[in-house]
Enzyme design. Structure first.
Site, PDB file in Angstrom:
ATOM      1  N   GLU A 256       0.886  -1.178   0.000  1.00  0.00           N
ATOM      2  CA  GLU A 256       0.000   0.000   0.000  1.00  0.00           C
ATOM      3  C   GLU A 256       0.912   1.212   0.000  1.00  0.00           C
ATOM      4  O   GLU A 256       1.587   1.480   1.001  1.00  0.00           O
ATOM      5  CB  GLU A 256      -0.869   0.010   1.277  1.00  0.00           C
ATOM      6  CG  GLU A 256      -1.771  -1.189   1.431  1.00  0.00           C
ATOM      7  CD  GLU A 256      -2.913  -1.199   0.431  1.00  0.00           C
ATOM      8  OE1 GLU A 256      -3.214  -0.134  -0.139  1.00  0.00           O
ATOM      9  OE2 GLU A 256      -3.481  -2.278   0.218  1.00  0.00           O
ATOM     10  N   CYS A 295      -2.959   8.727   3.289  1.00  0.00           N
ATOM     11  CA  CYS A 295      -2.691   8.152   1.962  1.00  0.00           C
ATOM     12  C   CYS A 295      -3.865   8.369   1.023  1.00  0.00           C
ATOM     13  O   CYS A 295      -3.697   8.367  -0.192  1.00  0.00           O
ATOM     14  CB  CYS A 295      -2.381   6.671   2.096  1.00  0.00           C
ATOM     15  SG  CYS A 295      -3.662   5.775   2.974  1.00  0.00           S
TER      16      CYS A 295
HETATM   17  P1  NAP Z   1       8.491   4.538   4.683  1.00  0.00           P
HETATM   18  O1  NAP Z   1       9.655   5.387   4.959  1.00  0.00           O
HETATM   19  O2  NAP Z   1       8.527   3.665   3.487  1.00  0.00           O
HETATM   20  O3  NAP Z   1       8.293   3.664   6.015  1.00  0.00           O
HETATM   21  C1  NAP Z   1       7.204   2.804   6.144  1.00  0.00           C
HETATM   22  C2  NAP Z   1       7.573   1.663   7.060  1.00  0.00           C
HETATM   23  O4  NAP Z   1       8.608   0.889   6.455  1.00  0.00           O
HETATM   24  C3  NAP Z   1       8.119   2.086   8.414  1.00  0.00           C
HETATM   25  O5  NAP Z   1       7.669   1.184   9.391  1.00  0.00           O
HETATM   26  C4  NAP Z   1       9.627   1.965   8.231  1.00  0.00           C
HETATM   27  O6  NAP Z   1      10.302   1.740   9.459  1.00  0.00           O
HETATM   28  C5  NAP Z   1       9.690   0.737   7.362  1.00  0.00           C
HETATM   29  N1  NAP Z   1      10.901   0.594   6.598  1.00  0.00           N
HETATM   30  C6  NAP Z   1      11.730   1.563   6.136  1.00  0.00           C
HETATM   31  N2  NAP Z   1      12.736   0.998   5.430  1.00  0.00           N
HETATM   32  C7  NAP Z   1      12.533  -0.342   5.451  1.00  0.00           C
HETATM   33  C8  NAP Z   1      13.232  -1.456   4.918  1.00  0.00           C
HETATM   34  N3  NAP Z   1      14.344  -1.300   4.210  1.00  0.00           N
HETATM   35  N4  NAP Z   1      12.756  -2.688   5.157  1.00  0.00           N
HETATM   36  C9  NAP Z   1      11.632  -2.876   5.864  1.00  0.00           C
HETATM   37  N5  NAP Z   1      10.926  -1.852   6.403  1.00  0.00           N
HETATM   38  C10 NAP Z   1      11.370  -0.605   6.192  1.00  0.00           C
HETATM   39  O7  NAP Z   1       7.165   5.369   4.558  1.00  0.00           O
HETATM   40  P2  NAP Z   1       6.623   6.500   5.553  1.00  0.00           P
HETATM   41  O8  NAP Z   1       7.377   7.727   5.278  1.00  0.00           O
HETATM   42  O9  NAP Z   1       6.542   5.992   6.941  1.00  0.00           O
HETATM   43  O10 NAP Z   1       5.127   6.635   5.065  1.00  0.00           O
HETATM   44  C11 NAP Z   1       4.693   7.626   4.174  1.00  0.00           C
HETATM   45  C12 NAP Z   1       4.220   7.007   2.898  1.00  0.00           C
HETATM   46  O11 NAP Z   1       3.294   5.974   3.188  1.00  0.00           O
HETATM   47  C13 NAP Z   1       3.473   7.966   2.018  1.00  0.00           C
HETATM   48  O12 NAP Z   1       4.007   7.906   0.738  1.00  0.00           O
HETATM   49  C14 NAP Z   1       2.050   7.449   1.998  1.00  0.00           C
HETATM   50  O13 NAP Z   1       1.368   7.640   0.800  1.00  0.00           O
HETATM   51  C15 NAP Z   1       2.221   6.018   2.280  1.00  0.00           C
HETATM   52  N6  NAP Z   1       1.031   5.481   2.925  1.00  0.00           N
HETATM   53  C16 NAP Z   1       0.233   4.655   2.216  1.00  0.00           C
HETATM   54  C17 NAP Z   1      -0.908   4.127   2.789  1.00  0.00           C
HETATM   55  C18 NAP Z   1      -1.792   3.196   2.032  1.00  0.00           C
HETATM   56  O14 NAP Z   1      -2.653   2.582   2.650  1.00  0.00           O
HETATM   57  N7  NAP Z   1      -1.624   3.060   0.744  1.00  0.00           N
HETATM   58  C19 NAP Z   1      -1.223   4.444   4.096  1.00  0.00           C
HETATM   59  C20 NAP Z   1      -0.393   5.291   4.799  1.00  0.00           C
HETATM   60  C21 NAP Z   1       0.736   5.802   4.200  1.00  0.00           C
HETATM   61  P3  NAP Z   1      10.988   2.940  10.290  1.00  0.00           P
HETATM   62  O15 NAP Z   1       9.933   3.891  10.659  1.00  0.00           O
HETATM   63  O16 NAP Z   1      11.562   2.228  11.460  1.00  0.00           O
HETATM   64  O17 NAP Z   1      12.009   3.533   9.363  1.00  0.00           O
END
Ligand code: NAP
Length: 516
Positions: A256, A295
């Site tokens: 997602e 999102c």
């Molecule tokens: P992110 O940086 O990709 O982080 C998301 C999650 O992934 C966090 O728990 C992060 O952990 C973890 N993570 C980071 N690097 C990883 C890796 N190499 N391996 C495994 N896990 C890893 O995203 P974000 O900044 O938190 O979220 C914002 C984005 O989420 C936006 O683009 C938004 O559109 C999207 N979003 C989508 C939805 C949907 O339902 N489609 C809902 C909400 C948000 P850490 O925090 O410990 O780094």
């Protein structure tokens, strides 16, 4: 300052070495520390699989549903405490915090009811059985059974309560134990939820584990019966999909990710009508609720060119009245972004979008109410407008994850509106506001292939609707292309991801006995 602990292998474990500091994003005051260094993630997955899996599979759907109901009740009893945590650690206003926490309890309650309706069974029947031979005796039937692995849930920072609950409710009801990893920066709410559930023995031992801090090598230990459900940025989603272990073991992955959700105003909508007011209300809510960190938030506002100026003026007037500041302070309508990194990304995104058009609301000189001078990750609401017919490549390609939207006027009816929205290359939800059923039908057929959900806003539902930004457990959540290609929730449909569909081929009495 408290140190948050992971709950793995049936015990609470503190991370080693340097821990990350979780702060109040309105004041930058440190609140807690968390980290996962030193944790044996392979052992954590193994315990969840080996201990939690059989315990959960021994329960019927109704019994698993009863666990979800109990989990919901626990959160409801602690709602105020969780709201306070979300205000402090998430920069949420009370309204934002309720949206997250009530979303979590509503989803748990919905899947609890679904479990109850599935009753004392452990196998799901998928579709009608079919006669395969000369006589009805040779029979075929598809069934769904829980996989024997672990569901690894990696969540984004913006919905620590709902994000945890919406994934966990579905997996646990399906019979798959869960290891959940919240985003570190806003993990206090998720950590408390798990603590409450563990204290009250809501789920069978091993059925729900929590990893706090970075994922580290977690996903290098997944196996062929495991599934990974990820919510976050496209970049991380792509990285996870391409992990050698994920590829080698054909691990199911649900992503997602980003989405450039559009809201299309129909040419039939008169300014000041109920449908117009609904449209304006939904755009404003999505720009400011959770400071636009949703999102599903509307990013692109498509308006018929003759109505665009009127719409812009109304939005600008209403945005000017939004009080931005420390959400703990009385009267604040919009809080800060979650982290300094998010604030910097959003500022850079605004600069990029503004090059495609014109900034019509929002300024750099923001004075957040109730925040210490120079502190907090604040960005005020920003509205941008592009010219009719402009290519505006960034507007259709860059998700700015904050209180930012762009007005995109269209001149050539439904066909042009479809073409513009489709430039987003796949989204979670778009919304169409019109009382002209022909216009709506044309848009639905044109836009459905690009979306997991279409919201059809009209005067008829204006009184009842929570708007397109609210994800409902009864309907699917996810979208093609840029949105990650995933699909979650959707009532019973959501369980399929966590189960194996198997075709049974044999004597009908035997099959009937198995499926009950
Ligand atoms: P992110 O940086 O990709 O982080 C998301 C999650 O992934 C966090 O728990 C992060 O952990 C973890 N993570 C980071 N690097 C990883 C890796 N190499 N391996 C495994 N896990 C890893 O995203 P974000 O900044 O938190 O979220 C914002 C984005 O989420 C936006 O683009 C938004 O559109 C999207 N979003 C989508 C939805 C949907 O339902 N489609 C809902 C909400 C948000 P850490 O925090 O410990 O780094």
């Amino acid at each position: 300052m408290i140190t948050l602990r992971s709950y793995v292998g049936g015990e609470w474990v503190e991370g080693q070495g340097t821990l990350e500091t979780l702060v109040n994003p309105a004041t930058e005051e440190p609140l807690a520390r968390a980290g996962s260094a030193g944790l044996d993630r392979a052992a954590a997955l193994d315990h969840t699989r080996r201990v939690g899996g059989p315990a959960l599979r021994a329960l019927t759907f109704a019994e698993r549903g009863a666990c979800l109901k109990a989990a919901c009740d626990v959160l409801q009893a602690k709602r105020e405490e969780l709201i306070d945590l979300a205000v402090a650690n998430g920069g949420n206003t009370r309204g934002d915090a309720k949206f997250d926490i009530d979303g979590a309890t509503f989803t748990l309650a919905s899947y609890a009811t679904l479990g109850q309706s599935l009753g004392a069974r452990r196998v799901l029947v998928d579709g009608e059985g079919v006669q395969l031979g000369r006589t009805p005796r040779f029979h075929g039937q598809h069934v769904l059974v829980p996989r024997h692995g672990v569901a690894v849930h990696v969540n984004a920072f913006n919905f620590p309560a709902w994000g945890l609950a919406e994934k966990a409710a579905v997996a646990l009801l399906a019979g798959l134990p869960v290891l959940t990893k919240p985003a570190t920066s806003s993990a206090m709410v998720a950590a408390r939820m798990i603590e409450l559930w563990v204290e009250q023995h809501i789920f069978p031992t091993g059925a729900l584990a929590l990893l706090l801090g970075g994922a580290g090598d977690l996903l290098r230990h997944v196996g062929p019966q495991d599934v990974v459900a990820f919510t976050g940025s496209s970049d991380t989603g792509q990285l996870i999909r391409a992990l050698p272990e994920v590829v080698r073991h054909s691990v199911r992955v649900n992503v997602e990710a980003d989405s450039l959700n559009a809201a299309v105003l129909g040419p039939d909508v008169e300014p000041g009508s109920d449908t117009w007011d609904m449209f304006v209300r939904d755009v404003l809510r999505d720009m400011t609720q959770k400071a636009g960190q949703k999102c599903t938030a509307i990013r692109r506002v498509l308006a018929p060119a003759p109505l665009a100026e009127r719409l812009r003026d109304e939005l600008v007037e209403r945005l000017a009245a939004i009080v931005v500041g420390n959400p703990a302070h009385e009267g604040v309508r919009m809080g800060p972004l979650a982290t300094a990194q998010q604030r910097d990304d959003v500022r850079a995104g605004i600069d990029q979008l503004a090059r495609d058009g014109r900034l019509v609301h929002g300024s750099a000189s923001l004075a957040p109410v109730g925040a210490p001078a120079g502190k907090g990750f604040f960005v005020g609401p920003v509205l941008i407008e592009v010219e009719p017919g402009a290519a505006a490549p960034s507007v259709h390609a860059r998700e700015v994850f904050g209180p930012v939207a762009t007005i995109v006027p269209y001149t050539a009816g439904a066909a042009e509106a479809i073409e513009i929205v489709a430039r987003g290359q796949g989204g979670l939800v778009s919304s169409l506001y019109s009382d002209d059923s022909e216009f709506v039908s044309e848009l639905v057929l044109g836009l459905a292939p690009y979306h997991g959900r279409l919201f059809l806003g009209s005067a008829r539902i204006a009184e009842q609707s929570p708007g397109p930004g609210t994800v409902l457990p009864q309907l699917v959540h996810g979208g093609p292309g840029r949105a990650g290609g995933g699909e979650e929730l959707g009532g019973l449909r959501g369980l399929h991801f966590y189960m194996q569909r198997t075709a049974l081929e044999g004597a009908r009495p035997v099959i009937d006995k198995i499926v009950g």
